[in-house]
Structure formats: structure tokens, C-alpha cells
Scaffold this motif. Structure first.
Motif, PDB file in Angstrom:
ATOM      1  N   GLU A 131      12.070  27.745 -18.298  1.00 40.98           N
ATOM      2  CA  GLU A 131      13.109  27.271 -19.316  1.00 40.98           C
ATOM      3  C   GLU A 131      14.339  26.970 -18.527  1.00 40.98           C
ATOM      4  OE1 GLU A 131      13.692  30.385 -22.316  1.00 40.98           O
ATOM      5  OE2 GLU A 131      11.570  30.406 -22.553  1.00 40.98           O
ATOM      6  N   GLY A 132      14.119  27.056 -17.128  1.00 33.56           N
ATOM      7  CA  GLY A 132      15.280  26.921 -16.251  1.00 33.56           C
ATOM      8  C   GLY A 132      16.246  28.026 -15.772  1.00 33.56           C
ATOM      9  N   HIS A 133      16.260  28.836 -17.006  1.00 34.39           N
ATOM     10  CA  HIS A 133      17.140  30.165 -16.629  1.00 34.39           C
ATOM     11  C   HIS A 133      16.555  31.263 -17.712  1.00 34.39           C
ATOM     12  CE1 HIS A 133      18.936  28.186 -20.189  1.00 34.39           C
ATOM     13  NE2 HIS A 133      19.573  29.330 -20.499  1.00 34.39           N
ATOM     14  N   ALA A 134      17.087  32.445 -17.521  1.00 38.57           N
ATOM     15  CA  ALA A 134      17.035  33.634 -18.346  1.00 38.57           C
ATOM     16  C   ALA A 134      18.274  34.500 -18.363  1.00 38.57           C
ATOM     17  CB  ALA A 134      15.697  34.013 -18.038  1.00 38.57           C
ATOM     18  N   VAL A 135      18.351  35.252 -19.382  1.00 44.70           N
ATOM     19  CA  VAL A 135      19.598  36.226 -19.471  1.00 44.70           C
ATOM     20  C   VAL A 135      18.736  37.565 -18.894  1.00 44.70           C
ATOM     21  CG1 VAL A 135      20.820  37.570 -20.896  1.00 44.70           C
ATOM     22  CG2 VAL A 135      20.679  35.116 -21.079  1.00 44.70           C
ATOM     23  N   ILE A 136      18.990  38.004 -17.858  1.00 44.12           N
ATOM     24  CA  ILE A 136      18.419  39.149 -17.258  1.00 44.12           C
ATOM     25  C   ILE A 136      18.958  40.602 -17.507  1.00 44.12           C
ATOM     26  CG2 ILE A 136      17.691  40.287 -14.997  1.00 44.12           C
ATOM     27  CD1 ILE A 136      16.569  37.506 -15.628  1.00 44.12           C
ATOM     28  N   LEU A 188       9.885  31.701  -4.494  1.00 41.59           N
ATOM     29  CA  LEU A 188       8.768  31.907  -5.296  1.00 41.59           C
ATOM     30  C   LEU A 188       8.725  32.739  -6.354  1.00 41.59           C
ATOM     31  CD1 LEU A 188       6.150  32.707  -1.927  1.00 41.59           C
ATOM     32  CD2 LEU A 188       6.465  30.530  -3.362  1.00 41.59           C
ATOM     33  N   MET A 189       7.562  32.474  -7.368  1.00 38.46           N
ATOM     34  CA  MET A 189       7.771  33.249  -8.603  1.00 38.46           C
ATOM     35  C   MET A 189       7.276  34.739  -8.423  1.00 38.46           C
ATOM     36  SD  MET A 189       5.782  30.148 -10.784  1.00 38.46           S
ATOM     37  CE  MET A 189       5.323  31.065 -12.046  1.00 38.46           C
ATOM     38  N   SER A 190       6.683  35.162  -7.591  1.00 37.21           N
ATOM     39  CA  SER A 190       6.290  36.311  -7.378  1.00 37.21           C
ATOM     40  C   SER A 190       7.684  37.065  -6.736  1.00 37.21           C
ATOM     41  CB  SER A 190       5.252  36.527  -6.253  1.00 37.21           C
ATOM     42  OG  SER A 190       5.389  35.819  -5.036  1.00 37.21           O
ATOM     43  N   TYR A 191       8.173  36.586  -5.845  1.00 32.31           N
ATOM     44  CA  TYR A 191       9.551  37.006  -5.139  1.00 32.31           C
ATOM     45  C   TYR A 191      10.624  37.311  -6.530  1.00 32.31           C
ATOM     46  CZ  TYR A 191      13.797  37.522  -2.922  1.00 32.31           C
ATOM     47  OH  TYR A 191      14.990  37.823  -2.188  1.00 32.31           O
ATOM     48  N   VAL A 192      10.587  36.345  -7.284  1.00 34.38           N
ATOM     49  CA  VAL A 192      11.715  36.682  -8.291  1.00 34.38           C
ATOM     50  C   VAL A 192      11.271  37.657  -9.086  1.00 34.38           C
ATOM     51  CG1 VAL A 192      12.849  35.600 -10.298  1.00 34.38           C
ATOM     52  CG2 VAL A 192      12.634  34.063  -8.269  1.00 34.38           C
ATOM     53  N   ALA A 193       9.948  37.862  -9.535  1.00 34.88           N
ATOM     54  CA  ALA A 193       9.632  39.223 -10.460  1.00 34.88           C
ATOM     55  C   ALA A 193       9.724  40.416  -9.355  1.00 34.88           C
ATOM     56  CB  ALA A 193       8.135  38.835 -10.914  1.00 34.88           C
ATOM     57  N   ARG A 194       9.530  40.393  -8.281  1.00 34.51           N
ATOM     58  CA  ARG A 194       9.651  41.616  -7.648  1.00 34.51           C
ATOM     59  C   ARG A 194      11.036  41.921  -7.539  1.00 34.51           C
ATOM     60  NH1 ARG A 194       9.175  42.005  -1.525  1.00 34.51           N
ATOM     61  NH2 ARG A 194       8.795  39.683  -1.845  1.00 34.51           N
ATOM     62  N   ILE A 195      12.068  40.956  -7.313  1.00 39.53           N
ATOM     63  CA  ILE A 195      13.513  41.481  -7.513  1.00 39.53           C
ATOM     64  C   ILE A 195      13.770  41.889  -8.721  1.00 39.53           C
ATOM     65  CG2 ILE A 195      15.926  40.560  -7.650  1.00 39.53           C
ATOM     66  CD1 ILE A 195      14.424  40.625  -4.806  1.00 39.53           C
ATOM     67  N   PHE A 196      13.343  41.486  -9.924  1.00 39.91           N
ATOM     68  CA  PHE A 196      13.624  42.022 -11.204  1.00 39.91           C
ATOM     69  C   PHE A 196      13.168  43.423 -11.274  1.00 39.91           C
ATOM     70  CE2 PHE A 196      13.799  37.461 -13.315  1.00 39.91           C
ATOM     71  CZ  PHE A 196      14.962  37.079 -12.640  1.00 39.91           C
ATOM     72  N   ARG A 197      11.852  43.727 -10.677  1.00 42.59           N
ATOM     73  CA  ARG A 197      11.254  45.070 -10.789  1.00 42.59           C
ATOM     74  C   ARG A 197      11.975  45.941 -10.048  1.00 42.59           C
ATOM     75  NH1 ARG A 197       6.540  42.665  -9.397  1.00 42.59           N
ATOM     76  NH2 ARG A 197       6.352  44.101  -7.254  1.00 42.59           N
ATOM     77  N   LEU A 218      10.571  37.690 -17.888  1.00 46.46           N
ATOM     78  CA  LEU A 218      11.611  37.119 -17.286  1.00 46.46           C
ATOM     79  C   LEU A 218      11.462  35.937 -16.315  1.00 46.46           C
ATOM     80  CD1 LEU A 218      13.921  40.397 -17.298  1.00 46.46           C
ATOM     81  CD2 LEU A 218      14.150  38.444 -19.004  1.00 46.46           C
ATOM     82  N   MET A 219      10.661  36.357 -15.386  1.00 45.29           N
ATOM     83  CA  MET A 219      10.569  35.239 -14.385  1.00 45.29           C
ATOM     84  C   MET A 219      10.045  34.003 -14.682  1.00 45.29           C
ATOM     85  SD  MET A 219       7.928  33.932 -12.561  1.00 45.29           S
ATOM     86  CE  MET A 219       6.459  34.923 -12.870  1.00 45.29           C
ATOM     87  N   LEU A 220       8.998  34.102 -15.966  1.00 44.80           N
ATOM     88  CA  LEU A 220       8.452  33.079 -16.265  1.00 44.80           C
ATOM     89  C   LEU A 220       9.436  32.204 -17.302  1.00 44.80           C
ATOM     90  CD1 LEU A 220       4.730  34.222 -17.680  1.00 44.80           C
ATOM     91  CD2 LEU A 220       5.416  32.638 -15.670  1.00 44.80           C
ATOM     92  N   ALA A 221      10.444  32.895 -17.828  1.00 47.39           N
ATOM     93  CA  ALA A 221      11.415  32.131 -18.596  1.00 47.39           C
ATOM     94  C   ALA A 221      12.276  31.238 -17.695  1.00 47.39           C
ATOM     95  CB  ALA A 221      12.327  33.278 -19.362  1.00 47.39           C
ATOM     96  N   VAL A 222      12.696  32.125 -16.496  1.00 44.77           N
ATOM     97  CA  VAL A 222      13.460  31.329 -15.622  1.00 44.77           C
ATOM     98  C   VAL A 222      12.717  30.114 -15.084  1.00 44.77           C
ATOM     99  CG1 VAL A 222      14.518  31.328 -13.026  1.00 44.77           C
ATOM    100  CG2 VAL A 222      14.684  33.523 -14.736  1.00 44.77           C
ATOM    101  N   HIS A 223      11.396  30.200 -14.832  1.00 45.11           N
ATOM    102  CA  HIS A 223      10.643  29.108 -14.181  1.00 45.11           C
ATOM    103  C   HIS A 223      10.483  27.916 -15.487  1.00 45.11           C
ATOM    104  CE1 HIS A 223       7.893  26.917 -11.875  1.00 45.11           C
ATOM    105  NE2 HIS A 223       6.804  26.875 -13.009  1.00 45.11           N
TER     106      HIS A 223
END
Length: 96
Positions: free
Chosen positions: A62-67, A33-42, A55-60
């Protein structure tokens, strides 16, 4: 009888690997889930909510993001951590 002392070879040059930055790339997947990915980044990277969301929105979208960017070993450690969270992450050389 004396033992000859070792003499350093003048031609020998020790060089270290160049400090080329590497990137941690997180890829979109159909599972998390998008919220899970954002939580991991936080929580893992300590990013503020706004940055983690971008960053999560870029992943969603654009398919990927440089974290993250840094030394290869550090990026590989982060990639393994992302795998532990169930995210699809890879490491690549940063463009010069």
C-alpha cells in the motif's frame, strides 16, 4: 510596611493541550528488504512475527502503514528511531 501577598487571578485559566493521538507512518522505499523491515518492527516495537509481517506487507503493497499510535512526543521518538534503522517514517495527527 507590609508586602502584599500575591493573589491568584481568578480569570486565569490554565489549559493543557488536548490529548490528540498521533500516528507513526512508515513508508515504502526501494532500499530496505521486506524481511529487514519486519525484523525492525519485531525487535523495536516487540510486535509478534505475524503482526510485524502484516505491517511490513502493508508498507510494501500500500506504500505505507500506521505502525503505532500515541502521544506526539512518543511518535516523534519512534520516527527518529526508524530513521536510525534507515526506514522512511513520518508522524501525523490521527484522523478524528
Amino acid at each position: 510596611m507590609s508586602i502584599p501577598a500575591s493573589v491568584p487571578v481568578a480569570d486565569e485559566q490554565l489549559t493543557s493541550a488536548p490529548l490528540v493521538p498521533w500516528q507513526l507512518v512508515v513508508w515504502d522505499d526501494p532500499v530496505n528488504l521486506m524481511s529487514y523491515v519486519a525484523r525492525i518492527f519485531r525487535t523495536y516495537f516487540g510486535y509478534p512475527e505475524e503482526k510485524a509481517t502484516l505491517l511490513m506487507l502493508a508498507v510494501h503493497n500500500e506504500g505505507h502503514a500506521v505502525i503505532a499510535t500515541g502521544p506526539r512526543e512518543t511518535m516523534e521518538m519512534h520516527a527518529q528511531a526508524m530513521h536510525g534503522f534507515g526506514l522512511w517514517a513520518t508522524v501525523r495527527k490521527a484522523p478524528q
